[in-house]
Each structure stands twice: as C-alpha cells, then as structure tokens.
Write an enzyme that holds these catalytic residues in place. Sequence first.
Site, PDB file in Angstrom:
ATOM      1  N   CYS A 116      -2.346   5.748   1.073  1.00 24.79           N
ATOM      2  CA  CYS A 116      -3.594   5.689   2.393  1.00 24.79           C
ATOM      3  C   CYS A 116      -4.222   7.191   2.376  1.00 24.79           C
ATOM      4  CB  CYS A 116      -2.867   5.392   3.765  1.00 24.79           C
ATOM      5  SG  CYS A 116      -2.060   3.685   3.698  1.00 24.79           S
ATOM      6  N   HIS A 256      -7.286   7.942   9.500  1.00 18.46           N
ATOM      7  CA  HIS A 256      -6.802   6.682   8.745  1.00 18.46           C
ATOM      8  C   HIS A 256      -6.405   5.635   9.738  1.00 18.46           C
ATOM      9  CE1 HIS A 256      -4.932   4.030   6.051  1.00 18.46           C
ATOM     10  NE2 HIS A 256      -3.738   4.359   6.382  1.00 18.46           N
ATOM     11  N   ASN A 286      -5.606  -2.166   8.090  1.00 16.76           N
ATOM     12  CA  ASN A 286      -5.489  -1.061   7.423  1.00 16.76           C
ATOM     13  C   ASN A 286      -6.013  -1.480   5.728  1.00 16.76           C
ATOM     14  OD1 ASN A 286      -4.655   1.089   5.867  1.00 16.76           O
ATOM     15  ND2 ASN A 286      -2.373   0.898   6.472  1.00 16.76           N
TER      16      ASN A 286
HETATM   17  N1  COA Z   1       5.434 -10.126  15.237  1.00 15.93           N
HETATM   18  C1  COA Z   1       6.343 -10.224  15.966  1.00 15.93           C
HETATM   19  N2  COA Z   1       7.509  -9.343  16.175  1.00 15.93           N
HETATM   20  C2  COA Z   1       7.551  -8.480  15.162  1.00 15.93           C
HETATM   21  C3  COA Z   1       6.395  -8.244  14.169  1.00 15.93           C
HETATM   22  C4  COA Z   1       5.330  -9.214  14.082  1.00 15.93           C
HETATM   23  N3  COA Z   1       4.419  -9.250  13.216  1.00 15.93           N
HETATM   24  N4  COA Z   1       6.975  -7.456  13.371  1.00 15.93           N
HETATM   25  C5  COA Z   1       7.947  -6.788  13.639  1.00 15.93           C
HETATM   26  N5  COA Z   1       8.343  -7.624  14.596  1.00 15.93           N
HETATM   27  C6  COA Z   1       9.702  -7.193  15.329  1.00 15.93           C
HETATM   28  C7  COA Z   1      10.833  -6.601  14.822  1.00 15.93           C
HETATM   29  O1  COA Z   1      11.380  -7.827  14.046  1.00 15.93           O
HETATM   30  C8  COA Z   1      11.562  -6.033  15.733  1.00 15.93           C
HETATM   31  O2  COA Z   1      12.342  -7.213  16.382  1.00 15.93           O
HETATM   32  P1  COA Z   1      13.759  -6.654  16.903  1.00 15.93           P
HETATM   33  O3  COA Z   1      13.640  -5.635  17.889  1.00 15.93           O
HETATM   34  O4  COA Z   1      14.413  -7.914  17.395  1.00 15.93           O
HETATM   35  O5  COA Z   1      14.593  -6.147  15.830  1.00 15.93           O
HETATM   36  C9  COA Z   1      10.449  -5.808  17.008  1.00 15.93           C
HETATM   37  O6  COA Z   1       9.320  -6.558  16.742  1.00 15.93           O
HETATM   38  C10 COA Z   1      10.413  -4.254  16.836  1.00 15.93           C
HETATM   39  O7  COA Z   1       9.965  -3.863  15.428  1.00 15.93           O
HETATM   40  P2  COA Z   1       9.521  -2.527  14.997  1.00 15.93           P
HETATM   41  O8  COA Z   1       9.277  -2.575  13.445  1.00 15.93           O
HETATM   42  O9  COA Z   1      10.326  -1.421  15.597  1.00 15.93           O
HETATM   43  O10 COA Z   1       7.953  -2.298  15.810  1.00 15.93           O
HETATM   44  P3  COA Z   1       7.039  -1.314  15.704  1.00 15.93           P
HETATM   45  O11 COA Z   1       6.633  -0.914  17.232  1.00 15.93           O
HETATM   46  O12 COA Z   1       7.467   0.115  14.997  1.00 15.93           O
HETATM   47  O13 COA Z   1       5.896  -1.494  14.969  1.00 15.93           O
HETATM   48  C11 COA Z   1       4.676  -1.359  13.098  1.00 15.93           C
HETATM   49  C12 COA Z   1       6.046  -1.965  13.653  1.00 15.93           C
HETATM   50  C13 COA Z   1       4.860  -1.659  11.629  1.00 15.93           C
HETATM   51  C14 COA Z   1       3.326  -1.922  13.711  1.00 15.93           C
HETATM   52  C15 COA Z   1       4.799   0.179  13.164  1.00 15.93           C
HETATM   53  O14 COA Z   1       6.037   0.516  12.957  1.00 15.93           O
HETATM   54  C16 COA Z   1       3.905   1.040  12.283  1.00 15.93           C
HETATM   55  O15 COA Z   1       2.631   0.881  12.482  1.00 15.93           O
HETATM   56  N6  COA Z   1       4.375   1.782  11.426  1.00 15.93           N
HETATM   57  C17 COA Z   1       3.290   2.698  10.523  1.00 15.93           C
HETATM   58  C18 COA Z   1       2.386   1.948   9.784  1.00 15.93           C
HETATM   59  C19 COA Z   1       1.774   3.175   9.051  1.00 15.93           C
HETATM   60  O16 COA Z   1       1.269   4.026   9.697  1.00 15.93           O
HETATM   61  N7  COA Z   1       1.543   3.237   7.752  1.00 15.93           N
HETATM   62  C20 COA Z   1       0.765   4.623   7.506  1.00 15.93           C
HETATM   63  C21 COA Z   1       0.706   4.253   5.819  1.00 15.93           C
HETATM   64  S1  COA Z   1      -0.145   2.750   5.514  1.00 15.93           S
END
Ligand code: COA
Length: 332
Positions: A116, A256, A286
């Site tokens: 990214c 980004h 993204n």
């Molecule tokens: N729909 C519903 N629930 C979902 C889901 C989806 N698409 N994806 C994950 N979950 C669930 C998980 O299983 C978890 O459930 P649990 O609590 O029962 O285990 C819960 O939602 C929380 O998951 P978590 O991964 O902690 O969520 P989050 O708030 O961290 O959001 C992302 C996930 C991926 C959106 C976030 O972590 C993110 O944006 N990360 C950075 C991405 C990034 O910046 N990349 C940069 C370079 S590309």
Amino acid sequence: MAKYKAAITGIGGFVPETKLTNFDLEKMVETNDEWIVSRTGIKERRIFREPGKASSDMATYAVKELLEKTGTNPEEIDVVICATVTPDMQFPDTANTIALKIGAKNAWGFDLGAACSGFLFGLTTGSRFIESGAYKKVLVIGVDMMSSIINYKDRTTCILFGDGAGCVLLEPSKNEYGFEDADLHGDGSGAKFLNMKAGGSLHPASEDTVKNRDHYVFQDGRPVFKAAVSGMRATTLKVLNRNNITKDDIDWVVPHQANMRIINSLADYLEVPKEKVMTNIERYGNTTAATLPLCLWDYEKKLSKGDKLIFTAFGGGFTWGTVYLTWSYDSN
Ligand code: COA
C-alpha cells in the site's frame, strides 16, 4: 543538491464498471452492510473481470487518459515505474507490458512492490530521477487487481479490497512548486501480519499451497490497524515539523484508503478538518497501490497551483511514509 524540482504535471485514473457492494458480500460470506460500513467506511468496490485482461490493462486505460489530457507523446516518456502487488506475471515486469501497450518505445521501466506504500515510494523514486537531471518525463503508476489474490470466503479480507489504477506524470517543474520532501520507512518484522505466502521462492506453487489457500492475502487486522495509526501519525508529524508546516498551512491530506477509522484518526490527530482530507474509500475500498493516485484523480478539479499536499500511506512489509508536495498547476 537537486538540479531540478520534480512536479506532477498530469493525472490519469481508471476504475472498472463492475461494482461489488456490501449487499453482494452479504450473500457470499457471513457479514453485513452495517458491520462493514461502521468498521471500515466501505460501501462498495470495483472488480475488474475481463477475460484475458490484467493489471497492465487497467494501468493502460489510466495512462492513455493522462497522455490525452496532457497532450504527451508516449515516445517522450523516459521511465515507467509501476507500483503493484498484482503484476500480470511474476516476470517480466508489468511496467514493460504497460510501456508496450501505451507506445512508450523509448522508455525503460520496472515494478515496485511495497504494497500500500508502493505509489508513495514510486513518487519519491521518480521525483529523485527528475531532480538528478537524468530524466525529463517519468510515469508513476499505482495499480492493483486485488480481486485476483483475495479469498472471497474470508470475510476479514474480502470486504476490504477492490481493483483500480491511477497514475501521474513527473516532469521538471516550470515554477517553484513540486516535490518538497519525503520520509519513508520499512520494518520487515511486520511481514507476519500481512502477506501472501505462496508463489514466491519460499513457497513455490504446489498442491499444498493451493489447498492451504496460501495464494491469497492473509491479514491479522488488529496489529496492522494499530501500526498504521501510529506509523502514519509519526511520519506525517516529522515531515510537518521539519518543513515548518502548521495544520492551517495544509490544503490537502491525501491518505491511503485502508480504513475510514484510520483516516479519521489521522485527521483528528493533525486537527485538519475533514473537508481537507481526500477520501473515496466508500466507493472503491482499498485498491492498494492505486489509492493515492485515485484520490488525486477524483479531486483533481479542486486542486490549485501552490496548494500544499501531504500524502501518507501504510502497508504490508511493513512499509510507510509521508510525502510533502506543492501542487504545480491550476487543475480546473
Ligand atoms: N463481518 C462481520 N464480522 C466480522 C467481519 C466481517 N466482514 N470480519 C471480522 N469480523 C468479526 C471478527 O471475527 C471478530 O469477531 P469475534 O470478536 O467474535 O472474534 C470481530 O468481528 C472483530 O474483529 P476484528 O478483526 O477485531 O475487527 P476490527 O475492528 O479490527 O476490524 C479490520 C477489522 C480488518 C477492518 C481492521 O482490523 C483493519 O482495518 N485493519 C487494518 C487494515 C489496514 O489498514 N491495512 C493496511 C494495509 S492494506
């Protein structure tokens, strides 16, 4: 001491017409529109599905638009830098394929990874080429066809990514505006949190790699989120401080587009109003290396000569950084 100042003198972009909405994803994995919007800010992404076509084709559409808009003869292009993690093939470089497709007969080129942060690293590299006096026209492209490496059974990643391409032309500046400063970083210890394991020399393609779904993006979202927030804050602050820029001086933040919560947290930290922060994550998701040039493409008409732009990105590697640039032309 730089011989010349590098300026962005044109922008091109391309997003495929096919949309993959949150409601489409609800039918594919266990998720829902409310969760996706509240956690990421994304409503839909674009998907490139044309038989026999690949990243180089999206990039070619974007570059052709740029060449037409700027009246540039492709034979005048010296260098093509293509930032991508989804090249057409492992080799040859997609930059060479793009050069062929656009008719840049006199150019040499190469691909740049950095996930990214790829466009940011490419923008810096291309600007340094111009500054040295060695080249007069450098194309910097950010393109990714993320749909080719996304597992549409993994709800934690398939909701995030989309396809697209954006590009800029760099030339020696004809005024005092252009590329001002860059602060770039890498930390290989981040590899375990965001990667695509197979297809390289460590895990060549095999029955097992296919069975284990190792040819798809893997992400452990939380540590990536935390590192993105802290990394982007620190690098942006460093660039602002060393260039004596206050929050009131900033005309545009070009972040980004990985997660709206990351973008908002950066804007709050910098105390920059949301109207000055470029966003299109809601519509494109993204697009990895394409997010920054696609922001420029969407906001081009709002940019004026002398505007101060702060680009910042974070991605797999980890890689991250900030570029400070003053806009060199009235775009409207
Ligand atoms: N729909 C519903 N629930 C979902 C889901 C989806 N698409 N994806 C994950 N979950 C669930 C998980 O299983 C978890 O459930 P649990 O609590 O029962 O285990 C819960 O939602 C929380 O998951 P978590 O991964 O902690 O969520 P989050 O708030 O961290 O959001 C992302 C996930 C991926 C959106 C976030 O972590 C993110 O944006 N990360 C950075 C991405 C990034 O910046 N990349 C940069 C370079 S590309």
